[in-house]
Motif scaffolding. Structure first.
Motif, PDB file in Angstrom:
ATOM      1  N   ASN A  60       6.935 -11.695 -15.521  1.00 22.12           N
ATOM      2  CA  ASN A  60       6.002 -12.612 -16.176  1.00 22.12           C
ATOM      3  C   ASN A  60       6.674 -13.449 -17.262  1.00 22.12           C
ATOM      4  O   ASN A  60       7.651 -13.038 -17.892  1.00 22.12           O
ATOM      5  N   ASP A 107      -7.218 -12.407  -1.615  1.00 25.67           N
ATOM      6  CA  ASP A 107      -8.465 -12.218  -2.355  1.00 25.67           C
ATOM      7  C   ASP A 107      -9.434 -11.431  -1.477  1.00 25.67           C
ATOM      8  O   ASP A 107      -9.565 -11.692  -0.282  1.00 25.67           O
ATOM      9  N   GLN A 121       5.414  -8.370 -12.964  1.00 24.83           N
ATOM     10  CA  GLN A 121       6.225  -8.992 -11.923  1.00 24.83           C
ATOM     11  C   GLN A 121       6.970 -10.221 -12.462  1.00 24.83           C
ATOM     12  O   GLN A 121       6.743 -11.348 -12.031  1.00 24.83           O
ATOM     13  N   LYS A 125      -2.946  -6.584  -6.783  1.00 26.70           N
ATOM     14  CA  LYS A 125      -2.243  -7.427  -7.744  1.00 26.70           C
ATOM     15  C   LYS A 125      -3.273  -8.146  -8.604  1.00 26.70           C
ATOM     16  O   LYS A 125      -4.301  -8.613  -8.088  1.00 26.70           O
ATOM     17  N   VAL A 126      -3.006  -8.209  -9.904  1.00 26.77           N
ATOM     18  CA  VAL A 126      -3.794  -9.043 -10.806  1.00 26.77           C
ATOM     19  C   VAL A 126      -2.973 -10.295 -11.057  1.00 26.77           C
ATOM     20  O   VAL A 126      -1.888 -10.234 -11.657  1.00 26.77           O
ATOM     21  N   VAL A 127      -3.466 -11.414 -10.578  1.00 26.29           N
ATOM     22  CA  VAL A 127      -2.724 -12.679 -10.636  1.00 26.29           C
ATOM     23  C   VAL A 127      -3.439 -13.627 -11.585  1.00 26.29           C
ATOM     24  O   VAL A 127      -4.663 -13.821 -11.490  1.00 26.29           O
ATOM     25  N   ASP A 178       1.727 -15.538 -13.641  1.00 24.99           N
ATOM     26  CA  ASP A 178       2.024 -14.165 -14.045  1.00 24.99           C
ATOM     27  C   ASP A 178       1.186 -13.205 -13.201  1.00 24.99           C
ATOM     28  O   ASP A 178       0.050 -13.523 -12.805  1.00 24.99           O
ATOM     29  N   GLU A 179       1.716 -12.023 -12.962  1.00 23.83           N
ATOM     30  CA  GLU A 179       0.970 -11.055 -12.163  1.00 23.83           C
ATOM     31  C   GLU A 179       1.412  -9.631 -12.477  1.00 23.83           C
ATOM     32  O   GLU A 179       2.519  -9.397 -12.970  1.00 23.83           O
ATOM     33  N   TYR A 205      -8.107 -14.942 -14.024  1.00 24.46           N
ATOM     34  CA  TYR A 205      -7.395 -13.914 -13.267  1.00 24.46           C
ATOM     35  C   TYR A 205      -8.112 -13.692 -11.952  1.00 24.46           C
ATOM     36  O   TYR A 205      -9.324 -13.911 -11.822  1.00 24.46           O
ATOM     37  N   SER A 206      -7.329 -13.267 -10.970  1.00 29.68           N
ATOM     38  CA  SER A 206      -7.871 -12.882  -9.675  1.00 29.68           C
ATOM     39  C   SER A 206      -7.240 -11.561  -9.262  1.00 29.68           C
ATOM     40  O   SER A 206      -6.067 -11.314  -9.554  1.00 29.68           O
ATOM     41  N   TYR A 244      -0.943 -10.014   0.148  1.00 30.59           N
ATOM     42  CA  TYR A 244      -1.980  -9.806  -0.858  1.00 30.59           C
ATOM     43  C   TYR A 244      -2.970 -10.967  -0.761  1.00 30.59           C
ATOM     44  O   TYR A 244      -2.573 -12.134  -0.853  1.00 30.59           O
ATOM     45  N   GLN A 262      -6.151  -9.316  -6.103  1.00 27.09           N
ATOM     46  CA  GLN A 262      -5.856  -9.392  -4.679  1.00 27.09           C
ATOM     47  C   GLN A 262      -5.546  -8.003  -4.141  1.00 27.09           C
ATOM     48  O   GLN A 262      -4.991  -7.157  -4.844  1.00 27.09           O
TER      49      GLN A 262
END
Length: 412
Positions: free
Chosen positions: A199, A247, A197, A223-225, A281-282, A235-236, A245, A238
């Motif tokens: 980055n 958690d 997305q 989504k990996v944020v 970044d995601e 990283y999180s 989006y 969602q």
């Protein structure tokens, strides 16, 4: 009982007329090869014959409709086959272009070649049949279904229905496909796809892969944020809740990121990440063709061309190039599966037309036999009747001649 002379003459004349009428009727039957020349000859058979004739005419109309349907389906299958070849060529080109051994100039050459495939696909998407109607525009077949917008992207402006034609009394068959089904759809079996997305870091991905298709969250969008905690990347993951989006699992929130082929698993899906991220970044991880990331072969091609034309100088540039090409190749795989499914569907309908044709031919033979039984002439019986009527007419004429000579005046 006294019989008057005039009565004898009238009866003789009536007898001759009856014999002439019967003789004429048999003559007409032999000349026309029909037992029922007029409805009065056999009212019931004549009425049934009209119904059979109507059924024959309808069967003939359906046979003509199947010819037109077969032509449309054959053209559709041919063009879709060409589209599948174009998609495979594009995928092969991207596989070659993804090698790190090529320079920016080499990738520009690949982009130029990919543009040619892209333009070819647009031409095929706007293909017409022999009557000038656009194959993939649905019922809006008088205008091109795909047009370029002001920003250069391709949009579908055709109808979302597939043009149909009745090929039998109980079968209304789609004889073309709409463009959205071919270029903006994926098969039901298409899996997950990942997309960077915008980055700024150098993180790249491989996958995603299904790890547990029975997981309660399998099928959702994620989504990996990336973030940062105490100077270290985190990283999180969602999950899309229908609006945003958010958690959804503490075990996948603000987790440390190692940056060396780290595998992250969530919702029955796993993705492998490598490289250095920048906070913010995601990666979007969603089902191919979902509302969060609709399928679009033309958009995929446009993004791949843009990525190949963009110089890859920094590590972030190279990561974006690799991520874009990885996503595009997965999109092309899904698109190819969908195109092949559309082609198989067109082929199946062509085969169905052959079966309906065979049934229609058998039905026509039955109608012909029924009609023959109802109105056709039995020549043996008709010729025998003709001979009998001829003898009867001759006998009536001879009787009349003999009767005419029986007058008392001839003896006076």
């Amino acid at each position: 009982m006294r019989v008057s002379t005039i009565t004898m003459f009238e009866q003789s004349t009536a007898s001759i007329n009856r014999q002439q009428s019967g003789f004429l009727k048999v003559s007409q039957q032999i000349a026309s090869a029909k037992r029922v020349v007029n409805p009065s000859d056999d009212p019931q058979a004549a009425a049934r014959a009209i119904g059979v004739d109507q059924s024959k005419a309808m069967t003939k109309q359906f046979a003509d409709a199947r010819v037109a349907a077969r032509n449309s389906l054959a053209q559709t299958e041919s063009v879709v086959n060409s589209i599948s070849d174009a998609v495979m060529s594009a995928k092969s080109l991207l596989v070659r272009a993804s090698s790190d051994t090529f320079s920016d100039t080499d990738r520009e050459s690949f982009a130029s070649e990919l543009k040619g495939i892209y333009e070819t696909m647009i031409g095929q998407a706007n293909a017409t049949d022999g009557n000038g109607r656009y194959l993939f525009a649905g019922y809006k077949d008088n205008t091109p279904p795909f047009v370029k917008s002001a920003d250069g992207s391709v949009e579908y402006v055709g109808d979302m229905s597939a043009r149909q034609q009745r090929v039998d009394s109980s079968r209304l068959m789609p004889v073309t496909e709409n463009g959205a089904t071919i270029f903006q759809s994926v098969s039901q079996g298409a899996g997950y796809i990942a997309e960077a997305q915008g980055n700024q870091g150098s993180v790249t991905f491989s996958g995603p892969r299904a790890s547990d298709m029975n997981h309660a969250d399998y099928g959702a969008s994620f989504k990996v944020v990336f973030g940062e905690a105490e100077g270290e990347p985190t990283y999180s993951v969602q999950r899309f809740d229908g609006t945003n989006y958010v958690d959804f699992d503490p075990a996948l929130t603000d987790q440390p990121y190692s940056g060396d082929g780290q595998q992250v698993t969530f919702g029955g899906v796993s993705i492998t990440l490598s490289g250095e991220p920048v906070a913010g970044d995601e990666f979007l991880v969603t089902r191919a063709g979902s509302d969060e990331r609709p399928a679009d072969l033309f958009k995929t091609m446009e993004q791949a061309i843009q990525a190949l034309e963009t110089p890859a100088v920094t590590a972030a540039d190279k990561a974006n190039l690799r991520n874009t090409l990885n996503t595009a190749m997965r999109d092309l795989d899904n698109g190819l599966d969908n195109v092949l499914m559309v082609r198989a569907s067109a082929g199946a309908r062509l085969e169905e037309l052959n079966v309906i044709d065979a049934v229609g031919s058998n039905r026509m033979i039955n109608y012909e036999q029924t009609l023959s039984d109802l109105v056709d002439l039995d020549y043996v019986a008709a010729i025998s009747e003709y001979s009998l009527r001829q003898v009867g007419l001759q006998a009536a004429q001879k009787t009349f001649i003999d009767l005419k000579g029986m007058s008392l005046f001839d003896y006076m």
